[in-house]
Design a protein around this motif. Structure first.
Motif, PDB file in Angstrom:
ATOM      1  N   ARG A  36       0.799   5.485  -0.048  1.00 54.53           N
ATOM      2  CA  ARG A  36      -0.039   6.677   0.115  1.00 54.53           C
ATOM      3  C   ARG A  36       0.019   7.597  -1.108  1.00 54.53           C
ATOM      4  NH1 ARG A  36       1.656  10.144   5.209  1.00 54.53           N
ATOM      5  NH2 ARG A  36       3.552  10.234   3.994  1.00 54.53           N
TER       6      ARG A  36
ATOM      7  N   LYS B 221      -3.500   5.346  -1.618  1.00 52.70           N
ATOM      8  CA  LYS B 221      -4.306   4.969  -0.443  1.00 52.70           C
ATOM      9  C   LYS B 221      -3.379   4.842   0.744  1.00 52.70           C
ATOM     10  CE  LYS B 221      -7.100   1.804  -3.087  1.00 52.70           C
ATOM     11  NZ  LYS B 221      -7.342   0.395  -3.320  1.00 52.70           N
ATOM     12  N   SER B 222      -3.907   5.188   1.911  1.00 50.46           N
ATOM     13  CA  SER B 222      -3.077   4.978   3.101  1.00 50.46           C
ATOM     14  C   SER B 222      -3.855   4.160   4.125  1.00 50.46           C
ATOM     15  CB  SER B 222      -2.632   6.308   3.691  1.00 50.46           C
ATOM     16  OG  SER B 222      -3.764   7.044   4.060  1.00 50.46           O
TER      17      SER B 222
ATOM     18  N   PHE C  52      -8.624   1.180   4.964  1.00 48.98           N
ATOM     19  CA  PHE C  52      -7.849   2.045   4.071  1.00 48.98           C
ATOM     20  C   PHE C  52      -8.517   3.424   3.996  1.00 48.98           C
ATOM     21  CE2 PHE C  52      -6.149  -1.696   1.254  1.00 48.98           C
ATOM     22  CZ  PHE C  52      -5.380  -2.126   2.329  1.00 48.98           C
ATOM     23  N   SER C  53      -7.787   4.394   3.474  1.00 51.43           N
ATOM     24  CA  SER C  53      -8.312   5.769   3.409  1.00 51.43           C
ATOM     25  C   SER C  53      -9.524   5.884   2.488  1.00 51.43           C
ATOM     26  CB  SER C  53      -7.217   6.725   2.958  1.00 51.43           C
ATOM     27  OG  SER C  53      -6.607   6.234   1.793  1.00 51.43           O
ATOM     28  N   ASP C  54      -9.720   4.920   1.574  1.00 52.14           N
ATOM     29  CA  ASP C  54     -10.909   4.984   0.705  1.00 52.14           C
ATOM     30  C   ASP C  54     -12.096   4.252   1.344  1.00 52.14           C
ATOM     31  OD1 ASP C  54     -10.135   2.372   0.504  1.00 52.14           O
ATOM     32  OD2 ASP C  54      -9.881   2.348  -1.674  1.00 52.14           O
TER      33      ASP C  54
ATOM     34  N   LEU D 210       0.853  -1.191   0.000  1.00 49.43           N
ATOM     35  CA  LEU D 210       0.000   0.000   0.000  1.00 49.43           C
ATOM     36  C   LEU D 210       0.885   1.237   0.000  1.00 49.43           C
ATOM     37  CD1 LEU D 210      -3.106   0.612   0.515  1.00 49.43           C
ATOM     38  CD2 LEU D 210      -2.445   0.995   2.891  1.00 49.43           C
TER      39      LEU D 210
ATOM     40  N   GLU E  75      -0.951  -1.022  -4.468  1.00 49.84           N
ATOM     41  CA  GLU E  75      -2.131  -0.151  -4.496  1.00 49.84           C
ATOM     42  C   GLU E  75      -1.682   1.254  -4.126  1.00 49.84           C
ATOM     43  OE1 GLU E  75      -5.777  -1.507  -2.869  1.00 49.84           O
ATOM     44  OE2 GLU E  75      -5.268  -3.623  -3.168  1.00 49.84           O
TER      45      GLU E  75
END
Ligand SMILES: Cc1cc2nc3c(=O)[nH]c(=O)nc-3n(C[C@H](O)[C@H](O)[C@H](O)COP(=O)(O)OP(=O)(O)OC[C@H]3O[C@@H](n4cnc5c(N)ncnc54)[C@H](O)[C@@H]3O)c2cc1C
Length: 419
Positions: free
Chosen positions: A35, A141-142, A157-159, A33, A138
């Motif tokens: 960011r 995203k964080s 995740f941030s989404d 992942l 990915e």
């Protein structure tokens, strides 16, 4: 069942771990992942010393790294007229030296790209084998939250996506959010050991006659400038200071423009090439600033979350050992996971123990760091003379012990199936 692994951070440590994990067991399911919306390839020269070279051989990237070297041919301390006061050559990878230049120096971005591409090529081979596992990056995203139990880690995740992994590896750099989420704010704050030095890195156009020697210039008022043209089309600028700490700490939370203003204010009357450097600072597009700090954790794992690279044991660029930490850490973590199969707790404990001595060594800083950033003109004069003496009579000035490769031995992991 093969492990389902989340690696947070696609810098140096994250992709390096992915390479070793897939090599040892193609059935791992690995998500990396990141960011940023794409690979973060900013950054200046970084070097590889000692056991880092052995790990690169094991990873199969040493020849590629050699082809990416920037060919810096040494370093020189200069006075305000640009006149050389002391000069140092290139230090071979397995030896100790006092100069800035190591045998293997490459741009951070080239290394990040190389590791990313190598991991993807390996993933292609895994796919051709028709194995279940695989590697996915990915971007954009964080990690926002995590909660764990005895069998796995639930992450958000941030989404807004929620997923479950067998293990989570924090490879998200020295300001690691994953570390804070897993270990708590108190342990996180306790681990952060500031050196009191603040740094800005960026590039400016190269000028005619600028050779391949790095130039190091001290100005009174606790300011240090390093210029590294190497064989690049642009010249790398590194500004270090111990002045105006509070102002600089504040600017990290502000816009890039504010960060530029803060460093420009401090370096405006530094002398030597400061006019050129500050003109370049105004227009540069690759500024990276930070407070130089070490991360010292009592333990590198909690439950099913483990720290890797700067997130667990950032040594600061002053040691020149950050990449060594990432590489050795990735190698040992993958090695212990392979050795202990799915027994995560045994593997993490063994990683923690095995990496202890290397981490202690690579975090050794010169005991009086402030000596290298004197506040008075007299202090600068004394430092230059000391550096002149060091260049002439090598044993006079103590060197960082972390650079002695004989203090620890890289463990062997036949379980990693390395060629
Ligand atoms: C843009 C950049 C420029 C740098 N420039 C220099 C330099 O010039 N000189 C030097 O000595 N060192 C530099 N460094 C630091 C150097 O890369 C590291 O000290 C060292 O290589 C350790 O690597 P690492 O993989 O542990 O951490 P890093 O290389 O810092 O990589 C961490 C990665 O994690 C990502 N990340 C952070 N938080 C999250 C999150 N919450 N979720 C998902 N992803 C996240 C970051 O975007 C980054 O890609 C730089 C780092 C970065 C990110």
């Amino acid at each position: 069942m093969p492990l389902n692994v989340l690696i947070v951070g696609a810098g140096v440590a994250g992709p390096a771990l992915a390479i070793f994990l897939q090599g040892s067991n193609p059935s791992y399911n690995i998500t990396v992942l990141e960011r940023a919306p794409s690979l973060r390839t900013a950054g200046q020269q970084i070097d590889f010393k000692n056991q880092a070279v052995d790990v690169m051989k094991k990873m199969g990237i040493l020849e590629a790294v050699k082809s990416l070297c920037v060919h810096e041919i040494g370093s020189e301390i200069v006075d305000s007229n640009g006149k050389g006061v002391a000069s140092f050559g290139i230090t071979p990878a397995g030896q100790q030296g006092r100069g800035l230049t190591s045998e293997y120096e490459i741009m951070r971005g080239d290394l990040v790209n190389l590791l990313y591409e190598t991991s993807l090529k390996q993933n292609e081979k895994v796919k051709q084998l028709g194995k279940e596992g695989g590697l996915v990056y990915e971007f954009g995203k964080s990690l926002e939250d995590l909660a764990q139990d005895d069998n796995g880690v639930d992450v958000t995740f941030s989404d807004g996506q929620k997923r479950r992994y067998d293990i989570v590896v924090a490879a998200d750099g020295y300001g690691s959010r994953t570390r804070r989420l897993a270990f708590g704010q108190e342990a996180n704050d306790e681990a952060f050991k500031s050196t009191g030095v603040h740094a800005a890195y960026y590039s400016i156009p190269r000028i005619e006659g600028e050779g391949g020697v790095a130039k190091i210039y001290n100005a009174h008022g606790r300011r240090l400038i390093v210029l590294r043209p190497s064989d690049r089309p642009v010249t790398q600028v590194l500004l270090f200071t111990m002045a105006e700490e509070e102002k600089l700490k504040k600017c990290y939370k502000e816009s890039v423009e504010k960060q530029k203003e803060a460093f420009a204010e401090i370096f405006k009357d530094a002398g030597w090439q400061s006019d050129r450097l500050l003109k370049g600072l105004k227009t540069c597009t690759d500024l990276y600033v930070n407070e130089l700090a070490q991360i010292k954790m009592k333990q590198l794992h909690t439950g099913r979350v483990v720290l890797l690279g700067d997130a667990g044991y950032c040594p600061t660029p002053f040691t020149g050992m950050g990449t060594l930490g990432c590489f050795v850490g990735a190698y040992v973590l993958a090695g212990e996971l392979a050795r202990h199969g799915n027994n995560v707790s045994k593997a993490f404990s063994a990683y923690n123990e095995t990496i202890k001595t290397p981490v202690e060594e690579l975090q050794k800083l010169p005991s009086l760091l402030g000596v290298f950033l004197p506040s008075s003109r007299v202090g600068v004069w004394i430092l230059r003379n000391l550096m002149w003496a060091a260049s002439k009579f090598e044993p006079l000035i103590p060197r960082s012990q972390g650079e002695d490769p004989k203090r620890w031995k890289l463990p062997e992991y036949p379980e990693l199936n390395l060629k």
